[in-house]
Design an enzyme around this catalytic site. Structure first.
Site, PDB file in Angstrom:
ATOM      1  N   ARG A 143      49.210 -59.294  -9.593  1.00  0.00           N
ATOM      2  CA  ARG A 143      50.610 -59.158 -10.023  1.00  0.00           C
ATOM      3  C   ARG A 143      50.688 -58.890 -11.534  1.00  0.00           C
ATOM      4  NH1 ARG A 143      53.972 -61.085 -13.811  1.00  0.00           N
ATOM      5  NH2 ARG A 143      53.092 -63.172 -13.571  1.00  0.00           N
ATOM      6  N   CYS A 151      52.931 -57.641 -20.017  1.00  0.00           N
ATOM      7  CA  CYS A 151      54.317 -57.553 -19.562  1.00  0.00           C
ATOM      8  C   CYS A 151      54.914 -56.253 -20.104  1.00  0.00           C
ATOM      9  CB  CYS A 151      55.127 -58.757 -20.061  1.00  0.00           C
ATOM     10  SG  CYS A 151      56.866 -58.649 -19.621  1.00  0.00           S
TER      11      CYS A 151
HETATM   12  P1  HMG Z   1      69.494 -55.098 -12.083  1.00  0.00           P
HETATM   13  O1  HMG Z   1      69.523 -53.628 -12.227  1.00  0.00           O
HETATM   14  O2  HMG Z   1      70.295 -55.922 -13.039  1.00  0.00           O
HETATM   15  O3  HMG Z   1      69.826 -55.507 -10.589  1.00  0.00           O
HETATM   16  O4  HMG Z   1      67.985 -55.579 -12.166  1.00  0.00           O
HETATM   17  P2  HMG Z   1      71.179 -55.581  -9.816  1.00  0.00           P
HETATM   18  O5  HMG Z   1      71.252 -56.932  -9.184  1.00  0.00           O
HETATM   19  O6  HMG Z   1      72.326 -55.159 -10.698  1.00  0.00           O
HETATM   20  O7  HMG Z   1      70.996 -54.471  -8.683  1.00  0.00           O
HETATM   21  C1  HMG Z   1      70.844 -53.078  -8.995  1.00  0.00           C
HETATM   22  C2  HMG Z   1      70.142 -52.391  -7.856  1.00  0.00           C
HETATM   23  O8  HMG Z   1      68.824 -52.910  -7.729  1.00  0.00           O
HETATM   24  C3  HMG Z   1      70.801 -52.602  -6.489  1.00  0.00           C
HETATM   25  O9  HMG Z   1      70.580 -51.414  -5.725  1.00  0.00           O
HETATM   26  C4  HMG Z   1      70.014 -53.710  -5.875  1.00  0.00           C
HETATM   27  O10 HMG Z   1      70.022 -53.706  -4.469  1.00  0.00           O
HETATM   28  C5  HMG Z   1      68.620 -53.385  -6.393  1.00  0.00           C
HETATM   29  P3  HMG Z   1      71.768 -50.353  -5.458  1.00  0.00           P
HETATM   30  O11 HMG Z   1      72.843 -51.153  -4.778  1.00  0.00           O
HETATM   31  O12 HMG Z   1      72.160 -49.885  -6.825  1.00  0.00           O
HETATM   32  O13 HMG Z   1      71.089 -49.315  -4.631  1.00  0.00           O
HETATM   33  N1  HMG Z   1      67.764 -54.597  -6.465  1.00  0.00           N
HETATM   34  C6  HMG Z   1      66.526 -54.692  -5.948  1.00  0.00           C
HETATM   35  N2  HMG Z   1      65.749 -53.828  -5.264  1.00  0.00           N
HETATM   36  C7  HMG Z   1      64.537 -54.274  -4.863  1.00  0.00           C
HETATM   37  N3  HMG Z   1      64.069 -55.518  -5.107  1.00  0.00           N
HETATM   38  C8  HMG Z   1      64.826 -56.406  -5.788  1.00  0.00           C
HETATM   39  C9  HMG Z   1      66.101 -55.991  -6.236  1.00  0.00           C
HETATM   40  N4  HMG Z   1      67.067 -56.634  -6.928  1.00  0.00           N
HETATM   41  C10 HMG Z   1      68.071 -55.773  -7.054  1.00  0.00           C
HETATM   42  N5  HMG Z   1      64.341 -57.644  -6.031  1.00  0.00           N
HETATM   43  C11 HMG Z   1      66.180 -57.121 -11.632  1.00  0.00           C
HETATM   44  C12 HMG Z   1      67.642 -56.968 -12.071  1.00  0.00           C
HETATM   45  C13 HMG Z   1      65.808 -58.575 -11.809  1.00  0.00           C
HETATM   46  C14 HMG Z   1      66.057 -56.716 -10.181  1.00  0.00           C
HETATM   47  C15 HMG Z   1      65.341 -56.184 -12.520  1.00  0.00           C
HETATM   48  O14 HMG Z   1      65.626 -56.467 -13.848  1.00  0.00           O
HETATM   49  C16 HMG Z   1      63.856 -56.352 -12.301  1.00  0.00           C
HETATM   50  O15 HMG Z   1      63.336 -55.995 -11.267  1.00  0.00           O
HETATM   51  N6  HMG Z   1      63.153 -56.933 -13.306  1.00  0.00           N
HETATM   52  C17 HMG Z   1      61.726 -57.245 -13.142  1.00  0.00           C
HETATM   53  C18 HMG Z   1      61.012 -57.088 -14.427  1.00  0.00           C
HETATM   54  C19 HMG Z   1      59.594 -57.510 -14.259  1.00  0.00           C
HETATM   55  O16 HMG Z   1      59.026 -57.501 -13.169  1.00  0.00           O
HETATM   56  N7  HMG Z   1      58.947 -57.928 -15.387  1.00  0.00           N
HETATM   57  C20 HMG Z   1      57.572 -58.338 -15.380  1.00  0.00           C
HETATM   58  C21 HMG Z   1      57.339 -59.656 -14.709  1.00  0.00           C
HETATM   59  S1  HMG Z   1      57.724 -61.083 -15.675  1.00  0.00           S
HETATM   60  C22 HMG Z   1      56.271 -61.375 -16.577  1.00  0.00           C
HETATM   61  O17 HMG Z   1      55.353 -60.602 -16.541  1.00  0.00           O
HETATM   62  C23 HMG Z   1      56.145 -62.677 -17.338  1.00  0.00           C
HETATM   63  C24 HMG Z   1      55.246 -63.696 -16.614  1.00  0.00           C
HETATM   64  O18 HMG Z   1      53.947 -63.170 -16.355  1.00  0.00           O
HETATM   65  C25 HMG Z   1      55.098 -64.969 -17.479  1.00  0.00           C
HETATM   66  C26 HMG Z   1      54.681 -64.674 -18.934  1.00  0.00           C
HETATM   67  O19 HMG Z   1      53.683 -63.959 -19.144  1.00  0.00           O
HETATM   68  O20 HMG Z   1      55.392 -65.166 -19.809  1.00  0.00           O
HETATM   69  C27 HMG Z   1      55.864 -64.131 -15.275  1.00  0.00           C
HETATM   70 MG    MG Z   2      52.368 -63.023 -17.780  1.00  0.00          MG
END
Ligand code: HMG
Ligand code: MG
Length: 301
Positions: free
Chosen positions: A16, A241
């Site tokens: 992931r 990230c």
């Molecule tokens: P958004 O655009 O604000 O979502 O994104 P929304 O709720 O407004 O929905 C917009 C559209 O997205 C809609 O579709 C939803 O259905 C769809 P439409 O009606 O327009 O066709 N949608 C989705 N589709 C598939 N899967 C979903 C989903 N949710 C909504 N789950 C959202 C908000 C959170 C989804 C977006 O910002 C996102 O996916 N962000 C993820 C970013 C990410 O993965 N970052 C990296 C991971 S975190 C990390 O690495 C840190 C960590 O390792 C710890 C550390 O190191 O500190 C954990």
């Molecule tokens: Mg991380």
């Protein structure tokens, strides 16, 4: 008395956190083979993918297929990153043992990463945590940018605790505290852990170090001196990230194992099998992974 823990639990986050930052697409079949190799290494938990929006993390858009195709080892907990109810529904359909919810202690990073303010995120995660617990799943709450934020600078322990308190109140089983940009030095780790461990049992705390400046091993040592025995790491040191530019991968599982086994601390993981898994992905990506102990092993071949 032993200075170092008898046992340390490693969560393998390479599939992931590792892959999410790789632009070269890895095929679903290769991911499945690779996760099966990791499952066979003795690791107790694998974060196998992410049910976020595919537009935000294209590399992991096959999360559902990967979840369906991997061979499940009953000794491994298979978890995945879940940002909201839509993600949880998809993750439950694909098959997860654990859901990892995530948010940041920094307002700006939270907004950049999940498109919401901290206060807008709470009810979303509250519902996800409740539903995941009702479905009998383990839930981990990630808190990102616990030391520094690229935009806001220093993050205080009070800011971190504010988010931790809320996630625990919603019912997460444990908390993974992320040095997202890999900036902390051991004195920062001490300051945060003193505050956190005055409030929560150490068993609930996992440390998640990125190794941008090569400080992760020193920070793990300091964490263990404070009684922490749970860490996230990524095979080969893959990762980063995409919403924290310049941040390197997680500390390499291979290097953590070299350290821990050298100290006489058990992990239950077979170092050789883990090396094979790292070499497999190194070969698929066609570039050397950051792990130093892996580079040494590769040079012997
Ligand atoms: P958004 O655009 O604000 O979502 O994104 P929304 O709720 O407004 O929905 C917009 C559209 O997205 C809609 O579709 C939803 O259905 C769809 P439409 O009606 O327009 O066709 N949608 C989705 N589709 C598939 N899967 C979903 C989903 N949710 C909504 N789950 C959202 C908000 C959170 C989804 C977006 O910002 C996102 O996916 N962000 C993820 C970013 C990410 O993965 N970052 C990296 C991971 S975190 C990390 O690495 C840190 C960590 O390792 C710890 C550390 O190191 O500190 C954990
Ligand atoms: Mg991380």
């Amino acid at each position: 008395m032993r200075r170092w823990p008898e046992f340390v639990q490693i969560k393998e986050v390479g599939p992931r956190d590792g892959l999410q930052n790789e632009t070269k697409r890895v095929s679903t079949a290769d991911k499945v083979n690779w996760i099966n190799m990791l499952s066979d290494s003795g690791v107790s938990e694998i974060e196998y993918s992410s049910f976020v929006h595919p537009k935000w993390i294209p590399q992991l858009s096959d999360a559902h297929e990967v979840g369906k195709k991997i061979k499940r080892n009953p000794d491994v907990r298979y978890s995945a990153l879940v940002p909201n109810m839509k993600g949880l529904k998809l993750a439950l359909e694909a098959g997860i043992d654990g859901a990892s919810v995530f948010m940041s202690a920094s307002e700006t990073h939270n907004k950049k990463n999940i498109n919401k303010s901290i206060s807008e995120t709470y009810p979303v995660l509250g519902e996800v945590i409740k539903e995941a617990k009702q479905a009998g799943k383990h839930v981990t709450g990630y808190v990102s940018t616990v030391f520094d934020c690229p935009d806001e600078g220093i993050i205080t322990p009070e800011q971190v605790i504010r988010v931790c308190d809320q996630l625990l109140a919603y019912g997460v089983d444990d908390l993974s505290l992320g040095d997202t940009i890999g900036s902390a030095v051991p004195s920062q780790v001490e300051e945060l852990l003193e505050a956190v461990l005055a409030r929560y049992p150490k068993e609930k705390i996992i440390m998640h170090y990125h190794d941008t400046r090569g400080m992760a091993i020193a920070n793990i040592m300091t964490s263990m001196e404070h009684g922490i025995t749970r860490f996230d790491s990524s095979v080969g040191g893959l990762g980063g990230c995409p919403y924290a530019p310049g941040a390197a991968g997680n500390v390499a599982t291979n290097d953590v194992l070299y350290l821990l086994h050298g100290l006489g601390t058990k992990t239950g993981i077979n170092e050789k099998k883990l090396q094979e898994a790292a070499l497999f992905m190194q070969n698929k990506l066609g570039k050397a992974l950051p792990s130093k102990s892996l580079a040494y092993v590769a040079a012997q071949r």
